[in-house]
Design a protein around this motif. Structure first.
Motif, PDB file in Angstrom:
ATOM      1  N   PRO A 343      90.783  -1.630   9.235  1.00  0.00           N
ATOM      2  CA  PRO A 343      92.074  -1.028   9.192  1.00  0.00           C
ATOM      3  C   PRO A 343      92.122   0.983   8.763  1.00  0.00           C
ATOM      4  O   PRO A 343      92.147   1.774   9.340  1.00  0.00           O
ATOM      5  N   VAL A 344      91.441   0.641   7.422  1.00  0.00           N
ATOM      6  CA  VAL A 344      91.611   2.090   6.433  1.00  0.00           C
ATOM      7  C   VAL A 344      90.266   2.848   7.168  1.00  0.00           C
ATOM      8  O   VAL A 344      90.860   3.861   6.999  1.00  0.00           O
ATOM      9  N   LEU A 345      89.803   2.240   7.239  1.00  0.00           N
ATOM     10  CA  LEU A 345      88.033   3.264   7.708  1.00  0.00           C
ATOM     11  C   LEU A 345      88.116   3.984   8.974  1.00  0.00           C
ATOM     12  O   LEU A 345      87.936   4.580   9.349  1.00  0.00           O
ATOM     13  N   GLU A 346      89.210   2.611   9.753  1.00  0.00           N
ATOM     14  CA  GLU A 346      89.252   2.448  11.283  1.00  0.00           C
ATOM     15  C   GLU A 346      90.117   4.399  11.423  1.00  0.00           C
ATOM     16  O   GLU A 346      90.264   5.056  11.986  1.00  0.00           O
ATOM     17  N   ARG A 347      90.922   4.591  10.753  1.00  0.00           N
ATOM     18  CA  ARG A 347      92.058   5.873  10.033  1.00  0.00           C
ATOM     19  C   ARG A 347      91.250   6.607   9.458  1.00  0.00           C
ATOM     20  O   ARG A 347      91.147   8.122   9.593  1.00  0.00           O
ATOM     21  N   THR A 348      89.808   6.558   8.980  1.00  0.00           N
ATOM     22  CA  THR A 348      89.163   7.788   8.156  1.00  0.00           C
ATOM     23  C   THR A 348      88.663   7.822   9.092  1.00  0.00           C
ATOM     24  O   THR A 348      88.366   9.965   8.723  1.00  0.00           O
ATOM     25  N   TYR A 349      87.499   7.487   9.318  1.00  0.00           N
ATOM     26  CA  TYR A 349      86.849   8.274  10.401  1.00  0.00           C
ATOM     27  C   TYR A 349      86.874   9.352  11.070  1.00  0.00           C
ATOM     28  O   TYR A 349      86.258  10.613  11.869  1.00  0.00           O
ATOM     29  N   PRO A 350      87.747   9.164  12.378  1.00  0.00           N
ATOM     30  CA  PRO A 350      88.263  10.070  13.086  1.00  0.00           C
ATOM     31  C   PRO A 350      88.608  11.382  12.193  1.00  0.00           C
ATOM     32  O   PRO A 350      89.081  12.633  12.550  1.00  0.00           O
ATOM     33  N   ALA A 351      89.682  11.087  10.990  1.00  0.00           N
ATOM     34  CA  ALA A 351      89.957  12.142  10.068  1.00  0.00           C
ATOM     35  C   ALA A 351      89.133  13.052   9.514  1.00  0.00           C
ATOM     36  O   ALA A 351      88.994  14.069   9.311  1.00  0.00           O
ATOM     37  N   LEU A 352      88.327  12.389   9.453  1.00  0.00           N
ATOM     38  CA  LEU A 352      86.179  13.377   8.372  1.00  0.00           C
ATOM     39  C   LEU A 352      86.399  14.218   9.958  1.00  0.00           C
ATOM     40  O   LEU A 352      85.567  14.885   9.743  1.00  0.00           O
TER      41      LEU A 352
END
Length: 1751
Positions: A343-352
């Motif tokens: 879930p952290v990565l799910e939030r990170t990719y869009p943020a990048l």
């Protein structure tokens, strides 16, 4: 001394695994005596003992024990003591627990302050880590008793938090041996309450809920320790807790409660990880292990992570920043990466990807940094983790962005973190060679081919960043030497990230990168301030990683360019140099910071460059050249590790031997780190000395001549020479041995050798060569004197000289401030990458090497305890001369160096103090103001170093204190200069803050000497030193006695000198005050002050200045305490006195055996015989809980010191006081001063003055009464505020001072006092009632009530007489309440009398009297507590009282109409009807309930419940301030009652009342039931959840009120329902959904055509109500999940939208619901859209987007 030994013992006991209970047993009593003496000191408040409040941190303390540094707590003695007890606790003997309980149980009287003390002692001392076979001697003795107490206290007294700390410790030490299940709902309810979350709309918080809330840290430890085990109950409640508070974590919520919530998130995972570590990985030790049945299973861990992950993910974007969330994620990922990381990565990719929300990017990146290590190491839980690494790195590159600083920094940190963890080696070739790889490994191998791309792209980004910071051409014109702060941070980030990447590269990638950097640096010319530094840093990073290849490229190039540009001699004299030359010099000076062995090849070329450039005229030029010299010297002489690779030996092995992917994220191996050190070889050392001889010697010669005055040098030349000298010194500091010379002797006598201990730091000094350090010291001192005599304004040279002196004294190869910042960085990096689960020191190899390096530097930095030599003395005197120079900047810099030097050498302060004080001497005419100020600053010291004015040593204080006072007469002192006035204020303030009483009499107990002699004989470990002969021991003891005698002489001497100083003529008032302040610090409890000082203070009671009078009052009170004669005590047996045996089990409260303590008007001591035969117990708490083992009371009158002495019988000190106080003029003057007002309206009853009078009447009994009597009578009659206060203070002193008077004297005293008090109470005013309350309360404090029966009878005469109006009545009650409250449980008879008297008067009309009665009632019923094992009280009880009240309120209960407050505010003649009486009574009762909400220990719920229906009726629905008092009070009272803590057996009773009220005919009542319900359920959440019937009842109640005929009630019910669903109290299940959908389908009746004139029907039809109820119910379900979209939500929204065209109020409700849904889901709509089908989305979009205006 005590603190020194305490610290030593703490450090010895810190690792408790190493010493078991069999090795060591420590007694607890000595510790208890010490804590009691210091923390509960009887004399500290009188100023007879000064304990240090905060100990000045001594240098480098933190690093000595970098383990969870204990020293954080050493803010004060208190914390040192508590830590000491904590360290000794595991070793207390087995019987200690029983002894402690016996000692402290008698203090447990809940109404008394001693309760706090008892619980504090339990919390600090009770041992909880006993082995299981001793549990019956340990916690089993007290557990039930204390947990029972905790469970039954409802109103959060201060000690409840301390009980929690004790239970948390108990639970942690005994996991699996205590069954917590019965208490779990209560524990969680209280923790939830302790978070102080806001609930409902109109909420009033009780202030003590905020101040006394639990410490989150302890609560977390407690929860963690209870987890696991067979029942899983705790996990269930924990899930419930997070479910109920998750929505508070949403970023849109903010408030003062947020900090607590964040702390909870951060500490829980940390605590669980610690427990897992303890159970699974820790080495077993003697501490009892956790039994297997209660260890955490993998399932437990998974459940825990799942219940907390939701709030953590919300908290990532919190307003307070993402730090706590990142730490929580780091610990959670160690346990369950597969749940946490995706879930952290799910939030990170869009943020990048997004560009518009940089905040989102920084938050997610910092969280990914936290989980980085778990991500790359994969492991059995999350094998696909490492595959995410490359995509993340590539996508993070755009973050290196010159326009957004914070994004840039977090990106650097992100890239550095990942490249530290992973070797950047291209392994794609392995695919062909091996076929034993797993799927993931194959994928990774092919992905690693991108590493080279990544490195090159990163470099391009960095070059872009650099070029954008060059473009600012303005830099050239402005003369800013420094980069801005932000730029320097970016520079740091860039260089460290780049160097990490290059360290971790394979050789191939490195060579490509090197070529790229080289080409970039030679194809541009940079300005040297910003861009140049960044590029040079990148080049340096490259050279460091691979010196040979890199130096081949760089050195020849730079050398040739520089040589070519300086062939022409004109260049040497140019003021502005060519940019290319500067840039190449800068580059060359940076790349020489490498391993010295590799530089030797180029030494000729480098020396040539130095010869060409060191003497350039241009300052920038020669500074760069000096840097080059500095770095060359440093590179060849410093010891340091040469590589920080994550694998020892680098990556250049063929893939067949070494497969890099296996090493992703692996920790370094502590036992074979394989550090490669650079140790200077003999060639390097000789090269360094060659450099010093060629470049340092000539400069020293020049400066020598200049200092002798033989050679004129311009200032610039001097500066240039000094710069060269300074760079040589800091370059070769390692090689040069410290300064030698003879020591300064005779500073202190000692039988122990005071030589310094040398630490070996890896270098042998070559003593055959000349020590350049001494040469520099000689020349610089000469030059300094020359400059100060001839050109003192050459400040630039002076600054450099100060630096050089500081480095000569202390520099051994590294600077303290650099070391500090590296230490901080190291700790930050360690924190962000540590693995707490698998154990200590599981760090990356680079970190471990760094730590070793820091340890090495620490040894070179250790400077404390050096021997003080002549040469040091000379240099410190030079510094003192500079510290008193005429230029403030020179003074400032010199003082900092001066303080650092003072801290380093033994006893040098004694040598320096007289020199500093010279400047303050009043008889010197030649001191300038600047010198005067400089000297004062030298005395003051800086915030962390030595304070010369206040050394803990008689010899020093005797000199400094009088000098400070006398300096007021110095002609350099002017009080016109604010800076000087401020300095004196700071000095006085600092001395007062830091002073601690210095010992006079210091003896070493015989037992200690004996132990020490045994130690000398110890064989294991053996001590290699001569045994001391008995003669030497004798000599030592003799010296100690001499030292004591000396100290005593010094003490008296100091007092006399200070008195002389203060009594000088023309001394400015400020200095007189400082002097008197210093004198007052010299009061002590082991010696009486010298007579002269006593006379001085007594006379100053009548000084003109109020400041002095205040100090004198405190001092005389202290002196009277010193002169107090001891009173004899005897032991009694309370069971014999009462004639009843000891109770078999513990029973607190009113028992037959403590009944004789009660006030009983039938048996008061009214004759001399009765008085002398009575046994008086003064302290209130004795006998309430249990009797102490040894009960002591005062002996009879004839055994006490003689009273009524004549002047001849007194000591001289007493005669001084006697003479003054018998003099009517003195007393008159004193009383006049005491009855002046100080600050209008701010003055309060002053305890200091009370202590003064108490002391006088205690020591001299009634001798002075005749003199005082006329004054007292005069003052009492005068109703002014200040005179009344004065007389109140004297009377309180009289009553308390008469404790030991004889019966006749006491009787006479009361004959005098009773009329006075009567007059006073009739004259009482608004301003003075507080003072009289304080007076009476103080008089009754710790006094046997039977001794004061005159006073109580007087107060109870008729409090509500009505004479003097309502106000006087209220004041009298206040005063009476003060007296009775102090007596607590010992005056039941008086309380009954008072209640009986008040009951008929409860219908008072006046508001102030009502409020007062309410408060008094609280105190009357305070004693009626429902605590465990407490006997029913003989004081008044609540239930009987409430029954009588309800009887009177009957008439109000029975009627249904609204209750209006139509009572006029005056007592009309004639009988009023019963209802009006009832309403008046009700008002008073409300005041009582409100007052007791915050004060009593337990709420009498059952009785108050019967009043609830009545309050529901009255409480208003809207928030409107214009309501009358009755309604406002009812509302407030309900708010307070709903927050109360309920016991499980009270729940059905409350619900019963609520159900009954829900049927009430008044809709106000039905509405209020709902608001009450919301708060009550949330504040007692787990207690309700624990009983299924209660949940059913509440559900039924809310759902039935949804169908109420009144619209407001229906809407409130919906709000309540959605709240209960949101905190997961009720669940959204299919029966509920079906029920609402049924209701929605209710058919509405057809609209009838109305007659045009008829009135429309206003009452809604029953069908409409039902249908509305259904819609409201569905709406409540929708709103109950404001931040996500559960599976049932889309369908519900569709059902709702069908009702958009229903009649009002339904249409309104649907619209509101939809707009709220839109508001809360708008943020993450992209994510939420996924839950809906396309058709549903179409409908929704139609609904949510308002129709076009023009269509």
């Amino acid at each position: 001394m005590m603190q020194g030994f305490a610290r030593l013992l703490i450090n010895l006991l810190k690792k408790k695994e190493l010493l078991s209970r069999d090795d060591l047993e420590l007694p607890w009593r000595p510790l208890y005596d010490m804590v009691e003496r210091i923390l509960y000191s009887k004399t500290e408040h009188l100023g007879l003992n000064w304990f240090p409040k905060n100990i000045v941190p001594f240098i480098l303390r933190d690093y000595k024990n970098h383990k969870r540094s204990l020293y954080r707590y050493h803010s004060s003695v208190e914390n040192v003591l508590k830590t000491l007890v904590k360290s000794c606790r595991p070793y207390f003997p087995a019987d200690a627990t029983a002894e402690m309980l016996e000692e402290w149980r008698p203090l447990m009287c809940p109404f008394d302050v001693t309760m706090q003390k008892a619980i504090t002692y339990f919390e600090i001392f009770l041992p909880t880590s006993l082995p299981p076979e001793l549990h019956h001697k340990g916690f089993k003795l007290w557990f039930d008793e204390l947990i029972g107490l905790w469970v039954s206290v409802q109103n959060l007294p201060q000690w409840e938090g301390q009980l929690v700390n004790l239970f948390a410790r108990l639970a942690t030490d005994n996991i699996g041996y205590i069954d917590w299940d019965p208490y779990v709902p209560k524990i969680f309810t209280r923790i939830l309450r302790s978070l102080n979350l806001p609930v409902g709309s109109s909420q009033v918080l009780i202030p003590r809920f905020l101040t006394n809330a639990y410490d989150i840290g302890h609560a977390v430890v407690w929860i963690t320790a209870m987890m696991g085990g067979p029942s899983k109950l705790v996990q269930k409640h924990l899930t419930g807790l997070f479910n109920s508070i998750t929505s508070f974590y949403h970023p849109s919520n903010n408030g003062r409660w947020l900090n607590k919530l964040m702390k909870l998130l951060q500490q829980l995972p940390n605590s669980v990880v610690r427990r897992l570590h303890r159970e699974r990985y820790k080495k077993p030790s003697w501490l009892s292990p956790v039994p297997d049945t209660h260890k955490l299973t993998d399932q437990d861990v998974t459940d825990f992570v799942q219940c907390i992950i939701q709030p953590v993910l919300l908290a990532m974007f919190s307003k307070t920043g993402s730090l706590e969330a990142a730490q929580a994620l780091q610990n959670l990922a160690l346990m369950r990466p597969e749940i946490v990381i995706p879930p952290v990565l799910e939030r990170t990719y869009p943020a990048l990807e997004t560009l518009t929300e940089p905040h989102q990017l920084t938050a997610t990146l910092s969280c990914v940094i936290g989980v980085a290590r778990s991500l790359v190491s994969g492991g059995k839980w999350f094998p696909e983790g490492p595959t995410h690494m490359l995509p993340l790195l590539m996508r993070a590159l755009p973050g290196v962005d010159p326009n957004d600083f914070s994004k840039c920094m977090i990106t650097f940190q992100f890239i550095a973190t990942f490249s530290t963890l992973v070797p950047l080696v291209d392994c794609s070739s392995v695919l062909q060679e091996r076929n034993d790889l797993t799927e993931v490994e194959r994928e990774l191998c092919s992905a690693t081919a991108e590493f080279e791309d990544f490195v090159l792209q990163f470099m391009d980004r960095c070059f872009g960043l650099i070029e954008s910071s060059t473009l600012e051409q303005t830099r050239e014109e402005t003369e800013t030497e420094k980069m801005t702060h932000l730029e320097s941070l970016v520079e740091l980030g860039l260089s460290s990230t780049f160097s990490t990447i290059l360290t971790q590269c394979s050789k191939e990638i490195f060579m490509v990168a090197l070529q790229k950097v080289f080409n970039f640096s030679i194809s541009h010319i940079f300005e040297t301030r910003v861009a140049g530094r960044m590029v040079a840093d990148m080049c340096r990073a490259a050279v460091k990683c691979c010196p040979e290849e890199s130096l081949k490229l760089f050195v020849p190039h730079c050398c040739s360019v520089i040589t070519q540009l300086t062939t022409n001699d004109d260049v040497l004299n140019e003021e502005e140099l060519d940019k290319e030359l500067l840039w190449n010099l800068q580059l060359l000076s940076e790349i020489t910071r490498v391993d010295g062995k590799k530089l030797l090849l180029y030494k000729e070329e480098l020396v040539k460059i130095l010869q060409r450039t060191l003497h350039l005229t241009c300052k920038q030029g020669y500074t760069l050249s000096c840097n080059l010299l500095h770095h060359l010297l440093r590179s060849t002489t410093v010891i340091h590790p040469t590589e920080y690779c994550s694998v020892p030996g680098g990556f250049d092995k063929p893939p067949s031997e070494y497969f890099p992917i296996k090493n992703w994220g692996k920790p370094g191996d502590l036992w074979n780190l394989g550090i490669q050190w650079h140790v200077p070889s003999s060639e390097e050392v000789s090269f360094a000395f060659y450099l010093l001889d060629s470049f340092l010697q000539p400069e020293l010669m020049k400066l020598q001549h200049c200092g002798d005055g033989d050679l004129e040098m311009s200032r610039d030349d001097i500066l240039q020479s000094l710069t060269i000298v300074h760079n040589c010194l800091i370059g070769s500091g390692n090689l040069l041995p410290p300064l030698k010379g003879e020591a300064v002797t005779n500073l202190v006598p000692s039988m122990v050798s005071l030589e310094e201990t040398k630490l070996y730091t890896g270098l042998e000094y070559d003593l055959s060569r000349e020590n350049h350090r001494e040469a520099i010291a000689r020349v610089i001192r000469k030059l300094l004197n020359h400059i100060l005599d001839n050109s003192e304004d050459d400040t630039k040279s002076l600054f450099l000289i100060i630096k050089i002196i500081g480095d000569l004294l202390q520099f051994q190869g590294s600077h303290k401030h650099e070391f500090d910042s590296r230490w901080k960085n190291f700790n930050l990096v360690k924190k962000s990458m540590e693995n707490r689960l698998h154990g200590k020191k599981q760090h990356i190899r680079a970190l471990l090497i760094d730590r070793v390096m820091l340890q090495h530097e620490l040894r070179t930095l250790t400077v404390e305890g050096c021997e003080y030599k002549k040469i040091h003395q000379d240099m410190i005197r030079d510094l003192l001369r500079l510290s008193t120079s005429s230029y403030s900047q020179v003074r400032n810099k010199a003082q900092q160096t001066f303080f650092a030097a003072l801290g380093a050498y033994n006893f040098c302060c004694r040598d320096i103090i007289p020199l500093v004080l010279e400047f303050l001497r009043p008889d010197r005419q030649d001191v300038t103001q600047q010198q005067f100020k400089g000297a004062l600053y030298c005395l003051l010291g800086n915030h962390s170093g030595v304070c010369l004015a206040n050394l803990h040593d008689w010899d020093c204080i005797v000199q400094t204190w009088p000098a400070i006072v006398s300096s007021g007469l110095s002609q350099a002192m002017s009080l016109e200069k604010p800076s000087i006035v401020r300095l004196f204020d700071d000095l006085a303030e600092k001395i007062h803050r830091q002073y601690e009483t210095i010992g006079l009499d210091f003896t070493i107990p015989k037992s200690c000497v004996a132990k020490a002699e045994l130690l000398q004989l110890s064989k294991n470990p053996s001590i290699n030193q001569e045994l001391l002969s008995p003669e030497e021991i004798e000599e030592g003891l003799k010296r100690q006695q001499e030292k004591n005698a000396n100290a005593l002489r010094n003490y008296e001497n100091l007092v006399n000198t200070l008195l002389d100083a203060v009594e000088q003529r023309n001394l400015p008032w400020k200095f007189e005050h400082i002097g008197i302040g210093l004198l007052s610090l010299l009061l002590r409890d082991d010696r009486v002050l010298p007579l002269r000082a006593i006379r001085f203070f007594v006379e100053n009671l009548n000084h003109d200045a109020i400041v002095v009078r205040k100090m004198a009052i405190s001092a005389v009170a202290g002196i009277l305490k010193q002169l107090k004669r001891t009173h004899k005590k005897l032991t009694i047996n309370p069971y014999e006195i009462s004639g009843y045996p000891k109770p078999t089990q513990i029973l607190a409260g009113d028992r037959p055996d403590n009944h004789w303590l009660h006030y009983d008007s039938k048996s008061l001591p009214r004759t001399k015989k009765e008085w002398e035969s009575s046994c008086f117990v003064e302290k209130t708490h004795w006998g309430y809980y249990t009797w102490p083992k040894n009960m002591v009371v005062y002996a009879g009158v004839e055994e006490q010191p003689k009273l009524g002495r004549s002047r001849e019988d007194m000591t001289e000190a007493e005669q001084i006081i006697f003479d003054h106080f018998s003099d009517p003029k003195f007393v008159e003057q004193l009383i006049t001063f005491l009855s002046l007002e100080d600050r209008k309206g701010k003055d309060k009853f002053n305890p200091r003055r009370f202590c003064l009078f108490k002391g006088i009447f205690r020591n001299f009994d009634d001798v002075f009464l005749p003199v005082l009597k006329p004054h007292l009578e005069r003052l009492v009659a005068d109703s002014h505020e200040s005179t009344q206060r004065c007389v109140a203070e004297i009377i309180a002193g009289l009553i308390r001072g008469s404790k030991h008077w004889t019966f006749e004297k006491v009787v006479k005293l009361w004959e005098l006092l009773c009329p006075l008090l009567r007059t006073a109470l009739s004259n009482i005013t608004v301003e003075t009632y507080n003072d009289w309350g304080a007076c009476i309360a103080t008089s009754c404090e710790s006094r046997d009530p039977r001794k004061l029966h005159w006073l109580f009878e007087l107060l109870l005469e008729s409090p509500l007489s009505g004479e003097g109006g309502s106000f006087v009545d209220a004041c009298r009650l206040y005063v009476l309440q003060g007296g009775l409250a102090q007596q607590e449980w010992r005056v039941p008879e008086l309380l009954h009398r008072l209640l009986k008297y008040l009951e008929p008067k409860l219908t008072q009309v006046y508001k102030n009297v009502r409020e007062r009665i309410g408060s008094v009632l609280t105190y009357i019923f305070m004693i009626d507590v429902s605590l465990p094992n407490t006997a029913p009280t003989t004081s008044p009880c609540v239930p009987e009282f409430t029954a009588r009240i309800l009887e009177k309120l009957k008439p109000l209960m029975d009627v249904d109409e609204e209750i209006q407050n139509h009572v006029m505010e005056e007592n009309g003649i004639g009988e009023e009807d019963v209802r009006t009486q009832g309403i008046k009574l009700l008002k008073t009762i409300l005041k009582w309930l409100m007052a007791s909400a915050g004060r009593s220990f337990s709420t009498a719920v059952t009785e108050q419940l019967q009043l609830l229906p009545l309050f529901f009726k009255i409480a208003p629905v809207e928030n409107d301030s214009s309501y009358d008092e009755l309604k406002r009070d009812a509302k407030l009272c309900l708010s307070l009652m709903s927050q109360g803590l309920l016991y499980p057996h009270q729940v059905p009773l409350v619900l019963q009342v609520l159900k009954q009220t829900a049927r009430s005919s008044s809709w106000h009542a039905r509405y209020t039931v709902l608001t009450y319900l919301q708060t009550m359920v949330f504040y007692n959440l787990f207690i309700f959840l624990n009983s299924e019937d209660a949940v059913k009842d509440i559900r039924w109640l809310v759902i039935s009120l949804l169908e109420d005929e009144q619209l407001e009630v229906r809407e409130m019910a919906a709000t309540t329902l959605s709240g209960l669903l949101q905190c997961n109290f009720l669940t959204m299940d299919s029966p509920m959904q079906i029920h609402f959908e049924q209701l929605c389908k209710t058919k509405l009746p057809k609209k009838r055509k109305r007659d045009p004139g008829s009135v429309g029907d206003t009452i809604p039809s029953a069908e409409l109500v039902k249908r509305h109820a259904g819609v409201l119910g569905l709406g409540a379900c929708v709103l109950s999940s404001p931040y996500d979209v559960p599976t049932w939500m889309p369908q519900l929204l569709m059902n709702l939208s069908a009702h958009l065209n229903d009649p009002q109020p339904i249409e309104m409700t649907v619209k509101k619901t939809l707009s709220n849904f839109r508001r809360t889901h708008h943020d993450n709509w992209q994510e939420h859209k996924q839950q809906f089908t396309d058709d549903q989305l179409l409908v929704l979009t139609d609904l949510l987007v308002s129709p076009c205006y023009y269509a």
